[in-house]
Design an enzyme around this catalytic site. Sequence first.
Site, PDB file in Angstrom:
ATOM      1  N   ARG A  70       0.859  -1.168   0.000  1.00 26.22           N
ATOM      2  CA  ARG A  70       0.000   0.000   0.000  1.00 26.22           C
ATOM      3  C   ARG A  70       0.906   1.231   0.000  1.00 26.22           C
ATOM      4  NH1 ARG A  70      -4.768   1.189   4.199  1.00 26.22           N
ATOM      5  NH2 ARG A  70      -5.728   2.840   2.984  1.00 26.22           N
ATOM      6  N   HIS A  80      -8.139   6.656   0.376  1.00 24.79           N
ATOM      7  CA  HIS A  80      -8.920   5.432   0.641  1.00 24.79           C
ATOM      8  C   HIS A  80      -9.359   4.764  -0.672  1.00 24.79           C
ATOM      9  CE1 HIS A  80      -9.982   7.276   4.780  1.00 24.79           C
ATOM     10  NE2 HIS A  80      -9.074   6.332   4.954  1.00 24.79           N
TER      11      HIS A  80
END
Length: 404
Positions: free
Chosen positions: A92, A180
């Site tokens: 990520r 997000h």
Amino acid sequence: MDTILVVNAGSSSVKFQVFSIEGEGSLRRQIKGQIDGIGSRPRLRASGASGDPLADRAYPIEAVADVPAAMGIAGEWLRNELRIDPIAVGHRVVHGGPDHDGPVLVDHGVVARLERFVSLAPLHQPHNLAPIRTILAGFPGLPQVACFDTAFHRTHSAVADHYAIPHQFYAEGVRRYGFHGLSYEYIAKTLPQVAPDIAKGRVIVAHLGSGASMCALKGGRSIESTMGFTALDGLPMGTRPGQLDPGVVLYLISEKGMSASNVQNFLYRDCGLKGLSGVSNDMRELEASEDPRAKLAIDHFVYRIGLNAGMLAAALQGLDAFVFTAGIGENSASLRARVAEQLGWLGVALDPAENSRHARLISRAGSRIPVYVVPTDEELMIAQHTLTLLMKAPSSNPRQERVS
Ligand code: AMP
């Protein structure tokens, strides 16, 4: 067993998951773990597929002083004790900058380019890149994939992507990126199975966790987000204020004599639900508290979600469904009920019994806007992206490049 390792590194923790590759490219989660307390009280905790504990051990502070050290310990534990030998690693990475609208296979050149975005996300990007560098140094042949929180929002129009400031800043990267994105992408991919017709329409997704934002999806693509240049904007969060008049920042500097780094720490760590309540950044603790400031913090959170829903409905020019996800959105029936009340004017009517049992569809049959609870899975999204890129990459031959 072929596996993919997923890494999500922050300033004080490295979270990791291991997925096995099953038939026809499907993935199964095998291990979930993290090293937290980096630089303070380091601890490795991990569990297996059914939640069975695999490790819980403390380390001396000097053994895990930083993120690369934590990555080293997690990697050694996986290799030496569990004999996990991943064929690729997915990471990520919070910021992909203006150019990345999808995940990328990483090499030294890509890491150097991603370094340029450190100034756009100083509290996240360096920690996200650190384990990539550690693995590149130790296992140069192991394919690594960077998956960005910003990428899913690169579909925003130019109008939505700009701030009303001189263009030179846009050119150098001051844009409304949105974050997000891996969570929203997972929801957008899952919605067609949950509600096929609605997935084609106008949907607001509320990712309500310790970080919180909302996304407007049109036909499964992001057209607007409550977050902008950084993950500070939009909804109030556990420790971040959300939307704030920039005049407050000027006040902190000119009247309170705060330096840039003091302001940064304040905005990322001391505000939001924690700052407003003075009780906690954790929704469970706020809901259990009798303190009137805890109630005010929850009221404020709900109010701001309602306001932002109005804004996103305007961006979508209507609304066909509302989706809750992430820690608070998936688990707090009372918070969902409060938000649904706030959205009553849009035509939302909750079914209290379905809401209490955390059903997938929690609105009444007659609700003009159906409301869903869809658990998010950012790590699975990263593992899927990693596998997809691995399969596409002509030169990568993972079996010859395993960690040994
Ligand atoms: P996340 O960042 O997605 O892990 O979400 C963390 C947030 O979810 C924290 O504020 C938790 O208090 C909240 N949370 C998790 N479980 C519950 C629950 N059962 N009720 C209320 N809030 C919860």
